[in-house]
Design an enzyme around this catalytic site. Structure first.
Site, PDB file in Angstrom:
ATOM      1  CG  HIS A   1      -1.564  -0.384   4.222  1.00  0.00           C
ATOM      2  ND1 HIS A   1      -2.105  -1.389   3.470  1.00  0.00           N
ATOM      3  CD2 HIS A   1      -0.244  -0.386   3.957  1.00  0.00           C
ATOM      4  CE1 HIS A   1      -1.127  -1.993   2.794  1.00  0.00           C
ATOM      5  NE2 HIS A   1       0.008  -1.388   3.070  1.00  0.00           N
ATOM      6  CB  SER A   2      -7.835   2.207   2.776  1.00  0.00           C
ATOM      7  OG  SER A   2      -8.339   2.542   4.051  1.00  0.00           O
ATOM      8  CE1 TYR A   3      -4.081  -3.831   2.472  1.00  0.00           C
ATOM      9  CE2 TYR A   3      -3.636  -4.687   0.266  1.00  0.00           C
ATOM     10  CZ  TYR A   3      -3.277  -4.545   1.589  1.00  0.00           C
ATOM     11  OH  TYR A   3      -2.113  -5.119   2.038  1.00  0.00           O
TER      12      TYR A   3
ATOM     13  CD  GLN B   1       5.381   2.362  -1.269  1.00  0.00           C
ATOM     14  OE1 GLN B   1       6.081   3.372  -1.197  1.00  0.00           O
ATOM     15  NE2 GLN B   1       5.874   1.187  -1.581  1.00  0.00           N
TER      16      GLN B   1
ATOM     17  CG  HIS C   1       4.054  -1.044   6.949  1.00  0.00           C
ATOM     18  ND1 HIS C   1       4.347   0.103   6.242  1.00  0.00           N
ATOM     19  CD2 HIS C   1       3.460  -1.883   6.036  1.00  0.00           C
ATOM     20  CE1 HIS C   1       3.943  -0.029   4.976  1.00  0.00           C
ATOM     21  NE2 HIS C   1       3.426  -1.224   4.822  1.00  0.00           N
TER      22      HIS C   1
ATOM     23  CD  GLU D   1       0.762   2.029   1.473  1.00  0.00           C
ATOM     24  OE1 GLU D   1       1.630   2.054   2.364  1.00  0.00           O
ATOM     25  OE2 GLU D   1       0.723   1.135   0.606  1.00  0.00           O
TER      26      GLU D   1
ATOM     27  CG  ASP E   1       5.368  -2.478  -2.728  1.00  0.00           C
ATOM     28  OD1 ASP E   1       5.014  -1.445  -2.140  1.00  0.00           O
ATOM     29  OD2 ASP E   1       5.707  -3.526  -2.142  1.00  0.00           O
TER      30      ASP E   1
ATOM     31  NE  ARG F   1       9.830  -3.627   2.474  1.00  0.00           N
ATOM     32  CZ  ARG F   1       8.650  -3.591   1.862  1.00  0.00           C
ATOM     33  NH1 ARG F   1       8.136  -2.445   1.446  1.00  0.00           N
ATOM     34  NH2 ARG F   1       7.972  -4.717   1.647  1.00  0.00           N
TER      35      ARG F   1
HETATM   36  C1  BGC Z   1       4.278  -2.035   1.172  1.00  0.00           C
HETATM   37  C2  BGC Z   1       4.312  -3.438   0.633  1.00  0.00           C
HETATM   38  C3  BGC Z   1       3.725  -4.367   1.654  1.00  0.00           C
HETATM   39  C4  BGC Z   1       2.335  -3.904   1.931  1.00  0.00           C
HETATM   40  C5  BGC Z   1       1.539  -4.716   2.894  1.00  0.00           C
HETATM   41  C6  BGC Z   1       2.856  -1.687   1.459  1.00  0.00           C
HETATM   42  O1  BGC Z   1       2.780  -0.413   1.989  1.00  0.00           O
HETATM   43  O2  BGC Z   1       4.825  -1.101   0.289  1.00  0.00           O
HETATM   44  O3  BGC Z   1       5.619  -3.810   0.305  1.00  0.00           O
HETATM   45  O4  BGC Z   1       3.740  -5.687   1.190  1.00  0.00           O
HETATM   46  O5  BGC Z   1       2.355  -2.589   2.393  1.00  0.00           O
HETATM   47  O6  BGC Z   1       2.211  -5.518   3.689  1.00  0.00           O
END
Ligand code: BGC
Length: 372
Positions: free
Chosen positions: A196-198, A306, A126, A334, A268, A101
């Site tokens: 941003h892989s989960y 992150q 992002h 991340e 987060d 952010r």
């Molecule tokens: C952020 C979250 C966000 C997510 C997906 C993460 O990198 O830190 O706050 O909700 O991405 O949207």
């Protein structure tokens, strides 16, 4: 062709040899279901799928301790599904021009104020409304991977300068996915790229990652405010739920009445990494699933990581396995510079200037253990 057969039908275009860091991997274009994606495969049978839309990781199939393979990232089989999904929580994407952010969607650089696009509320997140995650990158095969390139034009989402970006994914013979980021600019601009892989090492679609064991080499984290923006305070993790210096279950303290956990609705937060070097990737974190024995190491040159425990997934999205993606059903690790650095003089600079090369490597390396 049966659908199963067509699903696996890939057109092998190149097969190639090793360099010092990458081993033999084949690179193929997927045919049938998932058409258009690239598939990397190594001699151990690990596969990685990539899509140009968002320069993203769509699948990452690795063995467990018994040699059983599972896909350990959330996502879809079909690229179109990423575009039409009712929610777009950045599954597998490359985040940019700025991961994280930026407060007030503004910053001042060299005395000039820049107004960025707002992404829900007054802030910028992002990289903006479209960002690097909702554009289709140019793709070209390399010897053991795929290189995605994109020109982010001057003024896009409010950022100054034409930014030429590349993200190269390579698969090594020892089950590591190597991500190389590069960028150059023709005007000074902030840049902060991440993936941003989960991850769910039990296999995507498994209910939670609360039993995963996490280790993060960080003595401190960044405190956040109500809008999840770093306050600027760097807080020691000792005696807090953020202490992952020794491996610990993610779920151990996630429900603690801790103000920072309440603000983040779980983890987060940016961890301030204890880095051995910023010139080569070093281990920042490990993630271990005791049930399957799968272990993932995260190596980076970045100062921060992150940790996001999928606090905003709510079961609305249904993924590859047909199961809903629930809150806490994955964790994102991340690697990046700190959020809101363009407004925080005390944070490491994220400004790239003409003539400079932004270059950073992150590695997600997979293996198995009987125990940690
Ligand atoms: C952020 C979250 C966000 C997510 C997906 C993460 O990198 O830190 O706050 O909700 O991405 O949207």
């Amino acid at each position: 062709m049966s659908s199963l057969k067509s699903f696996f039908a890939v057109l092998t275009l190149t097969a190639t040899a090793a360099s010092s860091i990458v081993g033999a991997a084949t690179v193929a274009v997927v045919d049938g279901v998932g058409a258009g994606q690239f598939e990397l495969r190594n001699a151990q049978g690990m596969t990685v799928r990539l899509a140009a839309y968002g320069a993203r990781v769509t699948s990452l199939v690795v063995p467990d301790r018994d040699g059983k393979f599972a896909d350990v990232v959330l996502g879809y089989h079909d690229v179109e599904a990423y575009k039409t999904a009712p929610k777009k929580p950045y599954l597998g994407v490359t985040l940019g021009r700025y991961a994280g952010r930026i407060a007030g969607a503004r910053f001042v650089l060299d005395g000039k104020e820049y107004q960025l696009s707002r992404t829900g509320g007054p802030n910028h997140g992002h990289g903006g409304v479209v960002g690097f995650d909702k554009v289709t990158w140019h793709a070209e095969r390399t010897t053991d991977g795929v290189r995605f390139t994109y020109r982010s034009v001057d003024g896009e989402e409010g950022y100054p300068g034409n930014l030429d970006v590349s993200v190269t994914y390579s698969l090594t013979s020892d089950n590591a996915l190597v991500i190389d980021y590069q960028a150059t600019t023709d005007q000074p601009t902030p840049v902060n790229l991440s993936n941003h892989s989960y991850f769910n090492l039990a296999g995507e679609g498994a209910e939670t990652v609360l039993d995963h064991v996490l280790m993060v080499r960080a003595d401190a984290m960044l405190a956040i405010d109500e809008a999840s923006i770093p306050t600027g305070q760097i807080v020691p993790v000792a005696d807090t739920p953020f202490d992952f210096r020794a491996p610990r279950r993610i779920g151990d303290r996630i429900k603690d009445e801790d103000q920072q956990l309440l603000l983040g609705k779980g983890y987060d937060h940016t961890f301030v990494l204890n880095r051995a070097s910023d010139r080569q990737p070093t281990v920042a974190a490990t993630l271990y699933d005791p049930a399957s024995g799968r272990l993932m190491e995260v190596l980076t040159q970045e100062p921060g990581m992150q940790v996001y425990t999928a606090n905003f997934l709510d079961g609305i999205l249904v993924g590859k396995s047909g199961r809903p993606y629930l809150k806490r059903s994955a964790v994102c690790l991340e690697t990046q510079h700190f959020p809101d650095s363009p407004n925080k003089q005390s944070f490491p600079s994220t400004i790239l200037r003409p003539g400079e090369l932004y270059q950073t490597r992150t590695i997600y390396r997979f293996s198995t253990r009987n125990q940690l």
